[in-house]
Design a protein around this motif. Structure first.
Motif, PDB file in Angstrom:
ATOM      1  N   VAL A 108       0.880  -0.885  -0.528  1.00  0.00           N
ATOM      2  CA  VAL A 108       0.100   0.466   0.084  1.00  0.00           C
ATOM      3  C   VAL A 108       1.411   1.747   0.165  1.00  0.00           C
ATOM      4  CG1 VAL A 108      -1.653   1.303   1.220  1.00  0.00           C
ATOM      5  CG2 VAL A 108      -1.702  -1.289   1.151  1.00  0.00           C
ATOM      6  N   PHE A 109       1.160   2.292  -0.919  1.00  0.00           N
ATOM      7  CA  PHE A 109       1.514   2.855  -1.379  1.00  0.00           C
ATOM      8  C   PHE A 109       0.981   4.483  -1.761  1.00  0.00           C
ATOM      9  CE2 PHE A 109       3.890  -0.946  -2.764  1.00  0.00           C
ATOM     10  CZ  PHE A 109       5.112  -0.747  -1.935  1.00  0.00           C
ATOM     11  N   PRO A 110       1.718   5.554  -1.370  1.00  0.00           N
ATOM     12  CA  PRO A 110       3.621   5.888  -1.195  1.00  0.00           C
ATOM     13  C   PRO A 110       3.125   5.216   0.506  1.00  0.00           C
ATOM     14  CG  PRO A 110       1.995   7.604  -1.026  1.00  0.00           C
ATOM     15  CD  PRO A 110       1.089   7.177  -1.683  1.00  0.00           C
ATOM     16  N   LEU A 111       4.543   4.977   1.030  1.00  0.00           N
ATOM     17  CA  LEU A 111       5.383   4.547   1.946  1.00  0.00           C
ATOM     18  C   LEU A 111       5.372   6.259   3.146  1.00  0.00           C
ATOM     19  CD1 LEU A 111       7.756   1.937   1.562  1.00  0.00           C
ATOM     20  CD2 LEU A 111       5.221   2.223   2.042  1.00  0.00           C
ATOM     21  N   PRO A 112       4.416   5.737   4.286  1.00  0.00           N
ATOM     22  CA  PRO A 112       4.636   7.535   5.241  1.00  0.00           C
ATOM     23  C   PRO A 112       6.423   7.459   5.629  1.00  0.00           C
ATOM     24  CG  PRO A 112       3.582   5.406   6.247  1.00  0.00           C
ATOM     25  CD  PRO A 112       3.672   5.210   4.508  1.00  0.00           C
TER      26      PRO A 112
END
Length: 345
Positions: free
Chosen positions: A166-170
């Protein structure tokens, strides 16, 4: 203790004239309020999600993203995300995007929602109100744990995820997720058991009546093996601040009365009179309206009885002149917050 603001981006009629601000104009005002809150040193701004004509923010993450590039330190949160009628994957993606734009200042405040318009709008059954929230919170936390590769078995209302990213990464290693409650003990226990921070809405009664919920939360957290020092509690209360009490009440009362009586008609509450207002404004009442000194005293009162780590003042329950709201934001940051911090130090 952190001090901040929550708002719903109301577009209710102005008292006396019956005119309403457009959704577009109100959204731009909210961004200006967030920018000022950042400038005067407030810690957090939370924007609520609604799906009805008298509120402009049906997509709070978008509004907060607009504010992210105009601010530098204030944390940006929802108040709340109605997780039961949303998709946790999209919620995480939106707030990971906000986290990137703000360089690590995004938060999710998840709740079941006291307004139910989103359920028929997105095709969810209100009979599954609690079940939906529990299932979707489980998925959101699974995504938060390892967003690069999410494995989730699926549930009654949503298919599973077989090791997908699940992107973008925080930016933040673990995106903050708060649980917002209105007084439901089961929700309080859930937050404590999961070790998630808890936000309690105190919009009626007396703040000390909510102390047992704070105790219940900490007990549930300890029983689940969580470090009690990490179990954070926030409160959220309606209010308004102006240079004097008379100025505060003259600006706040009519719009607030209008909203309370409109919601009262929808929910079967009694008539909200000026007597009701003054009772709520008393020292032990839930409403924080007055001078900076009065508002600071009532924040400290909540801290004394609940041991809170964060307080959020809901400034505009009812549409008020933008200039008056901006002045309230300024006073909250430059006078109320310093008074509270000085006393607590």
């Amino acid at each position: 203790m952190e001090i901040g603001i929550s708002a719903f981006a109301e577009t209710t009629p102005y008292p006396g004239t019956g005119t309403t601000i457009s959704h577009a104009d109100r959204l731009r005002e909210v961004v200006e309020e967030i920018e000022l809150a950042d400038q005067v040193g407030l810690d957090v701004y939370g924007l609520g999600e609604h799906h009805r004509p008298d509120y402009a923010a049906s997509a709070p993450a978008v509004v907060l993203a607009a504010a992210a590039t105009r601010t530098s330190r204030i944390r940006l949160s929802t108040a709340v995300t109605v997780l039961s009628s949303d998709d946790p994957v999209r919620v995480f993606q939106q707030f990971a995007t906000l986290d990137g734009l703000s360089d690590g200042r995004a938060e999710i405040m998840a709740g079941r929602g006291s307004f139910i318009e989103s359920f028929p709008l997105f095709g969810y059954d209100l009979d599954a109100y609690d079940e939906l929230f529990a299932e979707k919170l489980d998925l959101l936390l699974a995504i938060r744990e390892n967003p690069s590769s999410v494995t989730w078995p699926g549930g009654k209302h949503r298919a599973g995820i077989p090791g997908l990213g699940v992107f973008p990464l925080p930016v933040q290693p673990k995106l903050p997720v708060w649980i917002a409650v209105g007084g439901n003990p089961e929700s309080v226990v859930r937050a404590g058991t999961l070790g998630l921070p808890l936000a309690i809405a105190i919009i009626g009664g007396m703040p000390e009546q909510f102390a047992p919920l704070a105790d219940l939360y900490r007990q549930a957290g300890r029983k689940a093996g969580h470090d009690e020092s990490l179990l954070r509690i926030a409160t959220h209360s309606h209010g308004f601040v102006a240079p004097t009490t008379q100025q505060a009440t003259s600006v706040h009362f009519k719009p607030y009365q209008g909203v309370m009586n409109q919601l009262g008609q929808e929910r079967g509450w009694g008539y909200f009179s000026h007597t009701s207002y003054e009772a709520a404004r008393s020292r032990r009442g839930a409403l924080l309206v007055g001078s900076p000194e009065e508002v600071a005293e009532k924040i400290l009162f909540q801290h004394e009885h609940l041991g809170i780590d964060r307080f959020m003042l809901h400034l505009s329950a009812g549409t008020m002149p933008h200039a008056d709201v901006m002045k309230a934001v300024e006073l909250l940051g430059t006078e109320v917050a310093p008074l509270v911090r000085k006393e607590l130090s």
